[in-house]
Design a protein around this motif. Structure first.
Motif, PDB file in Angstrom:
ATOM      1  N   UNK A 209     113.611  50.979  11.966  1.00 54.71           N
ATOM      2  CA  UNK A 209     113.270  51.818  10.804  1.00 54.71           C
ATOM      3  C   UNK A 209     111.886  52.410  11.012  1.00 54.71           C
TER       4      UNK A 209
ATOM      5  N   UNK B  18     105.778  38.786   0.570  1.00 52.80           N
ATOM      6  CA  UNK B  18     106.087  37.931  -0.585  1.00 52.80           C
ATOM      7  C   UNK B  18     107.124  36.843  -0.251  1.00 52.80           C
ATOM      8  N   UNK B  19     108.108  37.225   0.526  1.00 51.75           N
ATOM      9  CA  UNK B  19     109.270  36.359   0.770  1.00 51.75           C
ATOM     10  C   UNK B  19     109.249  35.872   2.228  1.00 51.75           C
ATOM     11  N   UNK B  20     109.257  34.582   2.457  1.00 55.52           N
ATOM     12  CA  UNK B  20     109.454  34.117   3.842  1.00 55.52           C
ATOM     13  C   UNK B  20     110.903  34.437   4.248  1.00 55.52           C
ATOM     14  N   UNK B  21     111.089  35.635   4.777  1.00 58.89           N
ATOM     15  CA  UNK B  21     112.438  36.134   5.069  1.00 58.89           C
ATOM     16  C   UNK B  21     113.153  35.191   6.044  1.00 58.89           C
ATOM     17  N   UNK B  22     114.392  34.869   5.701  1.00 58.52           N
ATOM     18  CA  UNK B  22     115.214  34.053   6.583  1.00 58.52           C
ATOM     19  C   UNK B  22     116.670  34.423   6.385  1.00 58.52           C
TER      20      UNK B  22
ATOM     21  N   UNK C 271     123.113  41.748   7.645  1.00 60.67           N
ATOM     22  CA  UNK C 271     122.279  41.042   8.609  1.00 60.67           C
ATOM     23  C   UNK C 271     122.954  40.837   9.950  1.00 60.67           C
TER      24      UNK C 271
ATOM     25  N   UNK D 253     108.994  45.950   5.552  1.00 65.29           N
ATOM     26  CA  UNK D 253     109.572  46.182   4.231  1.00 65.29           C
ATOM     27  C   UNK D 253     108.686  45.577   3.138  1.00 65.29           C
ATOM     28  N   UNK D 254     108.810  46.081   1.904  1.00 62.65           N
ATOM     29  CA  UNK D 254     107.910  45.646   0.815  1.00 62.65           C
ATOM     30  C   UNK D 254     108.001  44.157   0.500  1.00 62.65           C
ATOM     31  N   UNK D 255     109.147  43.515   0.821  1.00 65.98           N
ATOM     32  CA  UNK D 255     109.278  42.093   0.485  1.00 65.98           C
ATOM     33  C   UNK D 255     108.588  41.182   1.504  1.00 65.98           C
TER      34      UNK D 255
ATOM     35  N   UNK E 203     111.619  34.546   9.994  1.00 63.81           N
ATOM     36  CA  UNK E 203     111.129  35.834  10.512  1.00 63.81           C
ATOM     37  C   UNK E 203     109.629  35.862  10.257  1.00 63.81           C
TER      38      UNK E 203
END
Lengths: 451, 451
Positions: A168, A179-183, A273, A174-176, A154
């Motif tokens: 949303x 920081x996080x390579x969301x997957x 998800x 979102x706050x993450x 993402x």
């Protein structure tokens, strides 16, 4: 030019990755490869799995050159190369590229160099290789490999922000995210190669004002313009891949359409998800452009200073210097009406992979930092690649503002989401001064009506 | 009793599923199979992939009987059965059961009946089959099949509600829960068979009060007590499996531990679901108990009248009559201290699969209603099976109230979440009057320290 001569360097940061196979002045005895518009000049040499149409033969590996494909099974049988190259060719002669992908960089590079030399104007191998060429118009493609696991990331902050607004409104990013390579994990079984058709999915949806969900064909069918990333060498469970070594594990990239049913997604995705909104079909381009072929188009990856800087496991000098890829991405739409009237497909949007918030190396390092094992042939999706401006949006959801602003097509049709008969075509290419233009070919698939 | 004689029926609803192989009075010439405590009486006959320890041989299919395994590769070579059974045995002689699973119900049933007859007291095949037996103490297991795709469901409303309270105190059970059999895609590559060890995962976490996330070993490592569901025959992309046909596509069930890193999950899971919090390890029991073996333990599936009733694609008479499974599930903990002092493992909780809000048939119908294709060997997790009372919670998250109420162990130790050296053992069995007790064996795995 000899095999040991190095090429003109186009920038300091990519120096160590460039070699004679990237030399922009190289020409091939395959004349179509020298066209300025071909996706497949001698500097590219991407891999696919194919067979000749209407010939009773097994699928096998191929390398594109101009408008031709080199049949690697046939070339292996010619036995004209060194042992190391022959070993690589043998792995490519199978109906899936997994074994070749598992061999690693040295094998990939040896074969690339051998093919580059043998395809150059004046090469002594011209006659024997000519016997292994098949016109691309005469072939069918299969998936390039067995995709054991497919992960979708993402990585476009522009996509995440504009989609977040729709799901949303009060809390788009979102706050993450920084920081996080969301997957998340996707479905492997329903990934097919360009040219597929699939039925509009049915499922549960719930309109915001409805008290109960209803069941029926998806009304908000969408595409997602993504880059596909193929893992070459895997890692052992429990042994993370460091960001410094991450790219050694990546075989190459393709263009990827991660079809999405937005109305099904909106109702089902909390709390675990997307599921049925994604797993009805995903389509990859047949050709995998290797990491080596992409070397000239690497560029610095930066992050705004006010953004949090990556955690150490996501940070390296090389990633800063050349972590990003300058790859132009394009989505086009050919409606059934356009097809019947032989009108050309219309561009929906264009973006560039270099706008990605996270790099390929960061995806690999993140995916494995907990010990998760990657296997040869696994695929990552980059996530929808949207750029910073509205015309660079990589999905209909963004282009039509969640269906509220219909897109006008030149032939008088309009679209909010995709309709039956629509063909979505995606292309990718790399172009810059001082380097050959290389392309990814295309990925396309036509939507059939729900049953 | 002859092969055509039918057994005493224990209830009307399961009548059409019972046959002579379920007859509770059947005894085997393998004496250990007649013990009242064995998981593997002649009525069970579950499948695994194994090899003999310290013997240079390929993995192959096996069927458990008492404390022995029938080597199906060796049995195939004996060539004592009909063509149909030999064909099934041939598929089981490979190092993965996928081909056998793809053969479908008739093949599975034929082999089961042939083995049931040949293992009965007085069977003429005793001598030749004796030569194919290996003690279970002398074998190593492998995964029973290549798991192409793994999907985890969320079918326990008790688990969903109590976990929901911890992640979303104001909104524990989301509005879609009673309509949608919630599921998401998991990672196949990191699924291993019972007996594995794995390192505590590292990752990003963020304490609620912290302004920034931090990186390090997971502090809230948990197990999830689940049932694993193996797909037998797949379906073609675009062709949903109706709920009426759903169980024909299911080969059998196992016990499954879906390890979870709660602190990583809490920070990463929005908006696309769990990822690194799950994909570092998942562990299956070696034995797959077939759907046919489970026939006596089927029971009605009901739903509270005030709850929404299932949409038509999730509704069938058979599902209402015998959709549920009476399977006892148990989670036990053996700490390193218990192991060193040779103390027995301690029960953490017990629950029953019949408390599941959605059935296996509903999972299959839902997964494919959008056209998604399942393939032989694909696995579903049922989601954590928690029952209605607190002692039936299928995870530490629930048992320790998110870490706020330490669990006291009999030896004086306490736990909120799992510690290094902990061995989590899960068991499953079916027991009811008028039927033989059958079991799933166990799944266990030990947590190693983070590196």
């Amino acid at each position: 030019m000899t095999s040991t001569q190095t090429t003109t360097q186009t920038s300091h940061s990519t120096m160590h990755l460039l070699n004679e196979t990237h030399e922009p002045s190289l020409k091939s005895w395959v004349v179509s490869a020298n066209s300025v518009t071909t996706d497949f000049p001698i500097q590219n040499l991407p891999f696919a799995i194919f067979k000749q149409k209407e010939v009773n033969q097994a699928f096998r590996g191929g390398v594109a050159i101009g408008d031709q494909v080199i049949d690697l099974e046939a070339l292996y049988e010619k036995n004209i190369f060194t042992d190391r190259v022959q070993e690589a060719l043998k792995a490519c002669a199978k109906d899936q590229l997994n074994d070749f992908m598992a061999m690693g960089k040295v094998a990939w590079s040896s074969l690339r160099l051998a093919l580059s030399k043998a395809l150059r104007e004046g090469a002594s191998e011209q006659k024997v290789i000519s016997e292994c060429l098949v016109p691309q118009t005469d072939i069918d493609y299969a998936l390039p490999c067995r995709i054991g696991d497919y992960t979708d990331f993402y990585t476009s902050i522009h996509h995440a922000t504009s989609v977040g607004k729709k799901f949303r409104p009060d809390n788009p990013l979102l706050p993450n995210y920084k920081w996080v390579p969301i997957g998340y994990h996707g479905r492997s079984s329903s990934i097919e190669v360009s040219g597929q058709t699939f039925k509009r999915p049915k499922g549960q949806t719930k309109a915001p004002t409805a008290t109960e969900p209803s069941f029926g064909p998806c009304k908000r069918l969408d595409y997602e313009l993504e880059v596909g990333i193929f893992i070459g060498k895997g890692n052992t469970l429990g042994e993370p891949i460091s960001i410094e070594n991450a790219e050694d594990h990546v075989f190459g990239l393709c263009i990827f359409n991660d079809w999405s049913a937005r109305d099904i997604q909106g109702w089902e995705y909390q709390p675990l998800g997307p599921f049925l909104s994604k797993n009805f079909a995903s389509t990859v381009s047949p050709w995998i452009v290797t990491m080596e072929a992409l070397a000239p188009y690497r560029q610095p990856w930066t992050r705004d200073e006010q953004d949090p800087q990556p955690m150490p496991y996501l940070e390296s000098t090389q990633n800063r210097n050349i972590g990003a890829f300058n790859i132009q991405l394009q989505a086009l739409l050919e409606t059934a009406q356009m097809r019947s009237q032989v009108e050309p497909a219309v561009q929906l949007s264009q973006s560039n992979f270099n706008d990605s918030y996270w790099t390929v190396a960061q995806m690999v390092a993140h995916h494995t930092v907990n010990g998760c094992n990657l296997q040869s042939g696994d695929m990552f999706g980059s996530g929808t690649q949207s750029g910073p401006t509205p015309d660079q949006a990589g999905s209909m959801l963004e282009l039509s503002n969640a269906g509220s602003e219909p897109i006008s097509l030149p032939n008088g049709e309009t679209r909010t989401f995709l309709e039956d008969g629509d063909n979505v075509i995606m292309k990718g290419w790399c172009q810059k001064e001082g380097a050959a233009r290389i392309g990814f070919g295309e990925v396309s698939a036509i939507i059939l009506p729900a049953e």
